[in-house]
Scaffold this motif. Sequence first.
Motif, PDB file in Angstrom:
ATOM      1  N   LEU A   6       0.819  -1.314   0.032  1.00 20.74           N
ATOM      2  CA  LEU A   6       0.082   0.238   0.052  1.00 20.74           C
ATOM      3  C   LEU A   6       0.884   1.284   0.166  1.00 20.74           C
ATOM      4  N   ALA A   7       1.882   1.262   0.576  1.00 15.15           N
ATOM      5  CA  ALA A   7       2.574   2.471   0.978  1.00 15.15           C
ATOM      6  C   ALA A   7       3.546   2.845  -0.159  1.00 15.15           C
ATOM      7  N   LEU A   8       4.400   1.923  -0.652  1.00 15.20           N
ATOM      8  CA  LEU A   8       5.415   2.241  -1.398  1.00 15.20           C
ATOM      9  C   LEU A   8       4.998   2.689  -2.969  1.00 15.20           C
ATOM     10  N   PRO A   9       3.903   2.383  -3.327  1.00 20.17           N
ATOM     11  CA  PRO A   9       3.614   2.875  -4.715  1.00 20.17           C
ATOM     12  C   PRO A   9       3.026   4.632  -4.393  1.00 20.17           C
ATOM     13  N   MET A  10       2.512   4.752  -3.281  1.00 15.02           N
ATOM     14  CA  MET A  10       1.961   5.998  -3.138  1.00 15.02           C
ATOM     15  C   MET A  10       3.388   7.027  -2.790  1.00 15.02           C
ATOM     16  N   LEU A  11       4.432   6.394  -1.876  1.00 12.88           N
ATOM     17  CA  LEU A  11       5.336   7.210  -1.724  1.00 12.88           C
ATOM     18  C   LEU A  11       6.545   7.468  -2.820  1.00 12.88           C
ATOM     19  N   GLU A  12       6.449   6.567  -3.891  1.00  5.35           N
ATOM     20  CA  GLU A  12       7.003   6.623  -5.121  1.00  5.35           C
ATOM     21  C   GLU A  12       6.836   7.885  -5.870  1.00  5.35           C
ATOM     22  N   GLN A  13       5.585   8.509  -5.755  1.00  6.80           N
ATOM     23  CA  GLN A  13       5.173   9.561  -6.303  1.00  6.80           C
ATOM     24  C   GLN A  13       5.491  10.869  -5.539  1.00  6.80           C
ATOM     25  N   PRO A  14       5.444  12.047  -6.186  1.00  3.03           N
ATOM     26  CA  PRO A  14       5.576  13.033  -5.341  1.00  3.03           C
ATOM     27  C   PRO A  14       4.312  13.420  -4.758  1.00  3.03           C
ATOM     28  N   PRO A  15       4.467  14.379  -3.668  1.00  4.30           N
ATOM     29  CA  PRO A  15       3.049  14.770  -2.928  1.00  4.30           C
ATOM     30  C   PRO A  15       2.060  15.428  -4.095  1.00  4.30           C
ATOM     31  N   ARG A  16       0.594  14.901  -3.672  1.00  5.84           N
ATOM     32  CA  ARG A  16      -0.246  15.311  -4.580  1.00  5.84           C
ATOM     33  C   ARG A  16      -0.248  17.009  -5.048  1.00  5.84           C
ATOM     34  N   SER A  17       0.215  17.719  -3.798  1.00  9.06           N
ATOM     35  CA  SER A  17       0.060  19.026  -4.020  1.00  9.06           C
ATOM     36  C   SER A  17       1.152  19.477  -2.651  1.00  9.06           C
ATOM     37  N   ASN A  18       1.554  20.883  -2.674  1.00  9.44           N
ATOM     38  CA  ASN A  18       2.202  21.482  -1.565  1.00  9.44           C
ATOM     39  C   ASN A  18       1.265  21.704  -0.523  1.00  9.44           C
ATOM     40  N   GLN A  19       0.149  21.493  -0.572  1.00  9.51           N
ATOM     41  CA  GLN A  19      -0.941  21.612   0.382  1.00  9.51           C
ATOM     42  C   GLN A  19      -0.804  21.146   1.718  1.00  9.51           C
ATOM     43  N   LEU A  20      -0.837  21.863   2.754  1.00  6.61           N
ATOM     44  CA  LEU A  20      -0.666  21.265   4.039  1.00  6.61           C
ATOM     45  C   LEU A  20      -1.236  19.770   4.168  1.00  6.61           C
ATOM     46  N   SER A  23      -2.001  17.437   2.148  1.00  8.12           N
ATOM     47  CA  SER A  23      -1.220  16.432   1.110  1.00  8.12           C
ATOM     48  C   SER A  23       0.244  15.985   2.082  1.00  8.12           C
ATOM     49  N   LEU A  24       0.823  17.123   2.466  1.00  2.58           N
ATOM     50  CA  LEU A  24       2.063  16.548   3.259  1.00  2.58           C
ATOM     51  C   LEU A  24       1.939  16.096   4.553  1.00  2.58           C
ATOM     52  N   ILE A  25       0.690  16.298   5.094  1.00  3.57           N
ATOM     53  CA  ILE A  25       0.414  15.477   6.278  1.00  3.57           C
ATOM     54  C   ILE A  25       0.135  14.045   5.893  1.00  3.57           C
ATOM     55  N   ALA A  26      -0.600  13.963   4.941  1.00  2.00           N
ATOM     56  CA  ALA A  26      -0.875  12.566   4.353  1.00  2.00           C
ATOM     57  C   ALA A  26       0.308  11.746   4.155  1.00  2.00           C
ATOM     58  N   ARG A  27       1.398  12.620   3.676  1.00  2.00           N
ATOM     59  CA  ARG A  27       2.575  11.783   3.140  1.00  2.00           C
ATOM     60  C   ARG A  27       3.292  11.478   4.486  1.00  2.00           C
ATOM     61  N   CYS A  28       3.480  12.313   5.283  1.00  2.00           N
ATOM     62  CA  CYS A  28       3.932  11.878   6.749  1.00  2.00           C
ATOM     63  C   CYS A  28       3.187  10.480   7.237  1.00  2.00           C
ATOM     64  N   ASN A  29       2.017  10.604   7.530  1.00  2.00           N
ATOM     65  CA  ASN A  29       1.268   9.732   7.756  1.00  2.00           C
ATOM     66  C   ASN A  29       1.477   8.244   7.130  1.00  2.00           C
ATOM     67  N   ALA A  30       1.890   8.287   5.682  1.00  2.00           N
ATOM     68  CA  ALA A  30       2.206   7.197   5.092  1.00  2.00           C
ATOM     69  C   ALA A  30       3.664   6.691   5.516  1.00  2.00           C
ATOM     70  N   LEU A  31       4.572   7.515   5.624  1.00  8.79           N
ATOM     71  CA  LEU A  31       5.774   7.262   5.941  1.00  8.79           C
ATOM     72  C   LEU A  31       6.032   6.885   7.347  1.00  8.79           C
ATOM     73  N   HIS A  32       4.884   7.150   8.302  1.00  9.72           N
ATOM     74  CA  HIS A  32       4.920   6.622   9.585  1.00  9.72           C
ATOM     75  C   HIS A  32       4.653   5.018   9.646  1.00  9.72           C
ATOM     76  N   GLY A  33       3.769   4.785   8.954  1.00  7.38           N
ATOM     77  CA  GLY A  33       3.243   3.315   8.775  1.00  7.38           C
ATOM     78  C   GLY A  33       4.320   2.650   8.205  1.00  7.38           C
ATOM     79  N   LEU A  34       5.146   2.979   7.269  1.00  6.60           N
ATOM     80  CA  LEU A  34       6.144   2.169   6.467  1.00  6.60           C
ATOM     81  C   LEU A  34       7.118   2.008   7.375  1.00  6.60           C
ATOM     82  N   SER A  35       7.644   2.944   8.217  1.00  8.04           N
ATOM     83  CA  SER A  35       8.844   2.870   9.054  1.00  8.04           C
ATOM     84  C   SER A  35       8.421   1.923  10.134  1.00  8.04           C
TER      85      SER A  35
END
Length: 304
Positions: A115-129, A131-143
Amino acid sequence: AHDYLQAVELIEKISESTWLNGEYSKLTGWIRVLPEVLVHSRPWLCIWCAWCFTQTGPLQDASRWVEAAEQALASQLQDQSSDLSPNEQAIREEINIIRIVISSLVQDYDKTLQLALPMLEQPPRSNQLSSLIARCNALHGLSSSYYVAGEFSKAEQICQETAELAKDISFYLRYIHAIHKRSHAMRISGRLHQSFQMLQETLAFLHQQGKHEYFPVSDLYCRLSDLWYEWNNIEEAQRMVEESLKLNEGMEVPYFYLVGSYNALGRILIAKGGMEKAQDTLQKATNLIQKSSCWPQLIWENET
């Protein structure tokens, strides 16, 4: 006053800040008194319920609310164009991220990566907060999954990326979580002084930001306690645990924060010869582990 629609709109506006403050039962309590049909028609209400149960458990309830969010979104999309609006894209992304976090909590390593790797291989959907929070949450689950799988180097690398991004956007919850996991990885690899320096610098930064009493900081004190314990300074180790417990007292915090504090205190009491008090303290941790979801590292510490 039974003006449920206005109540829903107000709750949705402050759900994120309420969740970030750790007020999980408050948020779910507000949602629980609304008509069930209305709640199940609002994807974001379902999403925030799911996020609350990822923190407090049971995880089955988190999964149930994720499914409810999907169904609510599907209902909204009926008779509409197949093109998703930015809000609908955000809902789908949030649903996927919660699934990443749930799979990491139940130690489904393969599913988390899937679930996580395909999403994180793409750049953030936008620089909106959001979208960046969503990326942090995905990284949290992966780590977390890398850590549980014993891939500590990868876990630490992802934690560093998470911490840098979370710090940039002032997402203090995930920033603290990332530092917490990095300190674990450093300790396991024998880099105690490096871990100590990182924790000290993090606490100083959080104090500057006025976040030194934010409830997740209790975990950082537990990690400092671990280090003082390793260096055989039992009194300083106990002082750090007491700082941790002080942050949790009188607050509604997820059970796993208290589990970490009780585990650390129990170990210290054993070192001081207080076996009966240690047993009582560790039993408190065991009871909390059985009551809710818990990070595997804390379960291992309690069992050993």
